[in-house]
Design an enzyme around this catalytic site. Structure first.
Site, PDB file in Angstrom:
ATOM      1  N   HIS A  59       2.794   3.060  -8.538  1.00 13.35           N
ATOM      2  CA  HIS A  59       2.673   2.252  -8.966  1.00 13.35           C
ATOM      3  C   HIS A  59       3.526   1.241  -9.729  1.00 13.35           C
ATOM      4  O   HIS A  59       4.513   0.415  -9.434  1.00 13.35           O
ATOM      5  CB  HIS A  59       1.476   1.558 -10.086  1.00 13.35           C
ATOM      6  N   SER A  79      -7.018  -5.808  -6.447  1.00 13.18           N
ATOM      7  CA  SER A  79      -8.263  -6.574  -4.750  1.00 13.18           C
ATOM      8  C   SER A  79      -9.795  -6.271  -6.149  1.00 13.18           C
ATOM      9  O   SER A  79      -9.389  -5.126  -7.074  1.00 13.18           O
ATOM     10  CB  SER A  79      -8.268  -5.618  -3.315  1.00 13.18           C
ATOM     11  N   ASP A  85       0.678  -1.165   0.225  1.00 13.78           N
ATOM     12  CA  ASP A  85       0.118  -0.059   0.062  1.00 13.78           C
ATOM     13  C   ASP A  85       1.474   1.380  -0.549  1.00 13.78           C
ATOM     14  O   ASP A  85       1.946   1.409   0.413  1.00 13.78           O
ATOM     15  CB  ASP A  85      -0.818   0.190   1.386  1.00 13.78           C
ATOM     16  N   GLY A  86       0.150   2.039  -0.678  1.00 11.09           N
ATOM     17  CA  GLY A  86       1.243   4.205  -0.845  1.00 11.09           C
ATOM     18  C   GLY A  86       1.904   3.623  -1.699  1.00 11.09           C
ATOM     19  O   GLY A  86       2.175   5.196  -2.335  1.00 11.09           O
ATOM     20  N   ASN A  87       1.547   3.209  -2.541  1.00  8.42           N
ATOM     21  CA  ASN A  87       2.036   3.742  -4.041  1.00  8.42           C
ATOM     22  C   ASN A  87       1.434   5.096  -4.827  1.00  8.42           C
ATOM     23  O   ASN A  87       2.231   6.027  -4.983  1.00  8.42           O
ATOM     24  CB  ASN A  87       1.595   2.446  -5.547  1.00  8.42           C
ATOM     25  N   ASN A 118     -10.190  -2.807  -6.443  1.00 11.35           N
ATOM     26  CA  ASN A 118      -9.405  -1.751  -7.244  1.00 11.35           C
ATOM     27  C   ASN A 118     -10.478  -1.592  -8.560  1.00 11.35           C
ATOM     28  O   ASN A 118      -9.656  -0.040  -9.325  1.00 11.35           O
ATOM     29  CB  ASN A 118      -8.544  -2.147  -7.329  1.00 11.35           C
ATOM     30  N   ARG A 167      -0.124   9.170  -9.661  1.00 15.29           N
ATOM     31  CA  ARG A 167      -0.357   8.136  -9.091  1.00 15.29           C
ATOM     32  C   ARG A 167       0.049   7.183  -9.957  1.00 15.29           C
ATOM     33  O   ARG A 167       0.974   5.915  -9.743  1.00 15.29           O
ATOM     34  CB  ARG A 167      -1.590   8.084  -8.767  1.00 15.29           C
ATOM     35  N   LEU A 185      -6.944  -4.871   6.935  1.00 15.22           N
ATOM     36  CA  LEU A 185      -6.728  -6.678   5.977  1.00 15.22           C
ATOM     37  C   LEU A 185      -6.852  -5.862   5.001  1.00 15.22           C
ATOM     38  O   LEU A 185      -6.273  -6.729   3.821  1.00 15.22           O
ATOM     39  CB  LEU A 185      -7.196  -7.758   7.320  1.00 15.22           C
ATOM     40  N   SER A 186      -7.950  -5.447   4.788  1.00 15.10           N
ATOM     41  CA  SER A 186      -8.525  -5.003   3.593  1.00 15.10           C
ATOM     42  C   SER A 186      -8.750  -6.236   2.308  1.00 15.10           C
ATOM     43  O   SER A 186      -8.465  -5.569   1.637  1.00 15.10           O
ATOM     44  CB  SER A 186      -7.413  -4.189   3.052  1.00 15.10           C
TER      45      SER A 186
END
Length: 247
Positions: free
Chosen positions: A44, A72, A27-29, A75, A40, A202-203
């Site tokens: 990635h 996910s 997470d955090g890209n 997404n 963004r 945990l998403s």
């Protein structure tokens, strides 16, 4: 200095108490890119380097299974341009990296509903799995179009079909029955789950399998995640007493 610090950290590790299976919520890209004034998608692209490093680090440290949460089921709600970029990035990554992974005896598996991905992705996924299926080293599960709830639903549907076909009796359904119908059947549950970016949830990642996982959260954004951060997570894991509900 960084390499020196890594060596000092490695010396603290008890090689007999390493987790068999590590899961990572990458997470955090997007935030990494935005902090640098970039779109963004650049985050990635930078995140691919962290994928490369964590796979190499797990091989070197002797981790047997690594599951990376790449995309996910939720997404798909992101902007189409970003989703398209991620799919192209997957194709580019596999076409460039799979030979090296194969050379290093890595087994590449994909978990999730792959059928919804673009055909070009499915072709590269099939190639990667076929090329590496007989390897005996680190197993890397890449979770694509994956959701923990969706995985449990699909497992339940498959079990129901077996009951309807009289291949299985309802009375014989156990926790192990469900486990054997998950994408990760035959693999150990994750001992340690790492999430980057400071978020603490945990998403929808490996919900069934993570019942007794140790959780380690770090403020580090995924593109900045290095071997030393992985070692820090492993050192944390080794401080935990895993009781699995016992005393």
């Amino acid at each position: 200095m960084i390499f020196f610090n890594e060596e000092k950290l490695i010396k603290k590790l008890d090689k007999t108490r390493l987790p068999q299976h590590v899961g990572i919520i990458m997470d955090g890209n997007g935030r990494w890119a935005q902090k640098r004034g970039m779109p963004r998608v650049y985050g990635h692209k930078a995140g691919v380097n962290a994928v490369r490093e964590v796979i190499r680090s797990c091989r070197e440290l002797g981790i047997k299974y690594l599951t990376l949460y790449a995309f996910s089921t939720e997404n798909w709600k992101r902007p189409k341009e970003e989703v398209d970029f991620l799919m192209d990035l997957l194709v580019e990554y596999l076409s460039k990296e799979v030979d090296e992974l194969n050379k290093n005896n890595v087994v590449v598996k994909f978990i999730g509903d792959i059928s919804r991905l673009p055909e070009k992705c499915q072709i590269e996924i099939e190639k990667a799995q076929k090329l590496t299926e007989k390897n005996t080293g680190l197993v890397v599960n890449i979770a694509l179009n994956y959701g923990g709830r969706d995985e449990i639903v699909k497992a339940t549907q498959n079990i129901c079909k077996k009951v309807l076909n009289r291949e299985l009796s309802p009375e014989d359904i156990t926790e192990d029955t469900i486990t054997q119908h998950l994408y990760t059947a035959s693999q150990p549950d994750p001992d340690l789950i790492i999430r980057t970016s400071g978020e603490k949830r945990l998403s929808n990642f490996l919900l069934w399998q993570s019942a007794y996982s140790e959780l380690w959260f770090t403020e580090v954004l995924w593109p900045d995640f290095k071997k030393r951060h992985l070692i820090e997570a492993l050192l944390y894991y080794q401080t935990r007493k895993r009781r699995f509900g016992g005393v």
